[in-house]
Design an enzyme around this catalytic site. Structure first.
Site, PDB file in Angstrom:
ATOM      1  N   HIS A  86       0.856  -1.198   0.000  1.00 20.12           N
ATOM      2  CA  HIS A  86       0.000   0.000   0.000  1.00 20.12           C
ATOM      3  C   HIS A  86       0.890   1.246   0.000  1.00 20.12           C
ATOM      4  O   HIS A  86       1.924   1.279   0.681  1.00 20.12           O
ATOM      5  CB  HIS A  86      -0.930  -0.001   1.222  1.00 20.12           C
ATOM      6  N   GLU A 151      -3.917   1.440  -7.439  1.00 15.89           N
ATOM      7  CA  GLU A 151      -4.333   2.599  -6.642  1.00 15.89           C
ATOM      8  C   GLU A 151      -3.428   3.791  -6.940  1.00 15.89           C
ATOM      9  O   GLU A 151      -2.391   3.966  -6.271  1.00 15.89           O
ATOM     10  CB  GLU A 151      -4.229   2.274  -5.151  1.00 15.89           C
TER      11      GLU A 151
HETATM   12  P1  PGA Z   1      -9.596   5.878  -0.216  1.00 19.36           P
HETATM   13  O1  PGA Z   1      -8.415   4.860   0.150  1.00 19.36           O
HETATM   14  O2  PGA Z   1     -10.774   5.054  -0.645  1.00 19.36           O
HETATM   15  O3  PGA Z   1      -9.830   6.678   1.015  1.00 19.36           O
HETATM   16  O4  PGA Z   1      -9.089   6.713  -1.346  1.00 19.36           O
HETATM   17  C1  PGA Z   1      -8.163   3.747  -0.644  1.00 19.36           C
HETATM   18  C2  PGA Z   1      -6.968   3.016  -0.141  1.00 19.36           C
HETATM   19  O5  PGA Z   1      -6.063   3.635   0.443  1.00 19.36           O
HETATM   20  O6  PGA Z   1      -6.863   1.790  -0.309  1.00 19.36           O
END
Ligand code: PGA
Length: 225
Positions: A86, A151
């Site tokens: 992450h 992401e």
């Molecule tokens: P968010 O976070 O939905 O608040 O953008 C997603 C994540 O960090 O996996």
């Protein structure tokens, strides 16, 4: 479709108990794949219909690793699902550690949610694909329990998700590298979920902010159809 909630550094043991209860009571018969990643101090030993995962771990069974969480600790809660890479952890973790975590998790047969994503500058310079390819280098992309979450960092926690055509282009690209299910994460909410799930090769979502309140996460899952 896969719906995963990353609760990050939110919820306590007490509040997660209520979260879990509400999820079980409301979605207990839901036939989607639901995963929840609570903070480790809130791990539950209760039976649930969804899969509980860990946001972090150290690639060890146990040992002299102050402050870390080993396999032994996850075993106590029956946890066999891990989040790796992450962007909020990549601040402290280099690629060597990420690979060690990946290989350790694979050796245990755990489900791996591997997060990748570029920052805005990389995107603006047109270097996204090279960047993502590098993040995937040396990792076994054919591992059968691998799920990849794309992401883009500029969309995480900002309230503004990436453009659907950009997500589509990247998921198409990732699909040429791996047959693992591909998720999108970054400001997913009840308003944009339907369109995001329609994107080619999108196998689900990883949700932060919009999953912090259990009722929002439930609304999001129910409204996804
Ligand atoms: P968010 O976070 O939905 O608040 O953008 C997603 C994540 O960090 O996996």
């Amino acid at each position: 479709m896969i719906f995963a909630a990353n609760l990050k550094c939110n919820h306590t043991r007490a509040s997660f108990e209520l979260y879990l209860k509400a999820l079980n009571e409301t979605l207990g018969t839901h036939n989607n794949n639901i995963f929840v990643f609570p903070p480790s101090v809130a791990f539950s030993q209760k039976e649930s219909f969804f899969t509980q995962g860990t946001q972090n771990f150290y690639p060890c069974i146990n040992g002299a690793f102050t402050g870390e969480l080993g396999k032994e600790h996850l075993d106590e809660f029956g946890i066999k699902c891990v989040l790796i890479g992450h962007s909020e952890r990549r601040i402290y973790e280099n690629e060597v550690l990420i690979k060690a975590k990946f290989d350790f998790a694979k050796k245990q047969g755990w489900q791996i949610f591997l997060c990748i994503g570029e920052d805005l500058r990389t995107k603006q310079e047109g270097k996204t694909k090279d960047f993502l390819k590098k993040q995937l280098e040396n990792l076994d992309l054919a591992y059968e329990k691998l799920i990849i979450a794309y992401e883009p960092i500029y969309s995480i926690g900002t309230g503004v998700s990436a453009k659907n055509e950009d997500i589509g282009e990247i998921l198409d690209f990732l699909h040429t590298l791996t047959k693992a299910p591909l998720l999108y994460g970054g400001s997913v909410n009840e308003n944009n979920i339907k369109e995001i799930l329609k994107i080619n090769h999108c196998g689900g979502v990883l949700v932060g902010s919009a999953a912090l309140k259990v009722e929002n996460f439930i609304t999001l899952i129910k409204g996804s159809k």
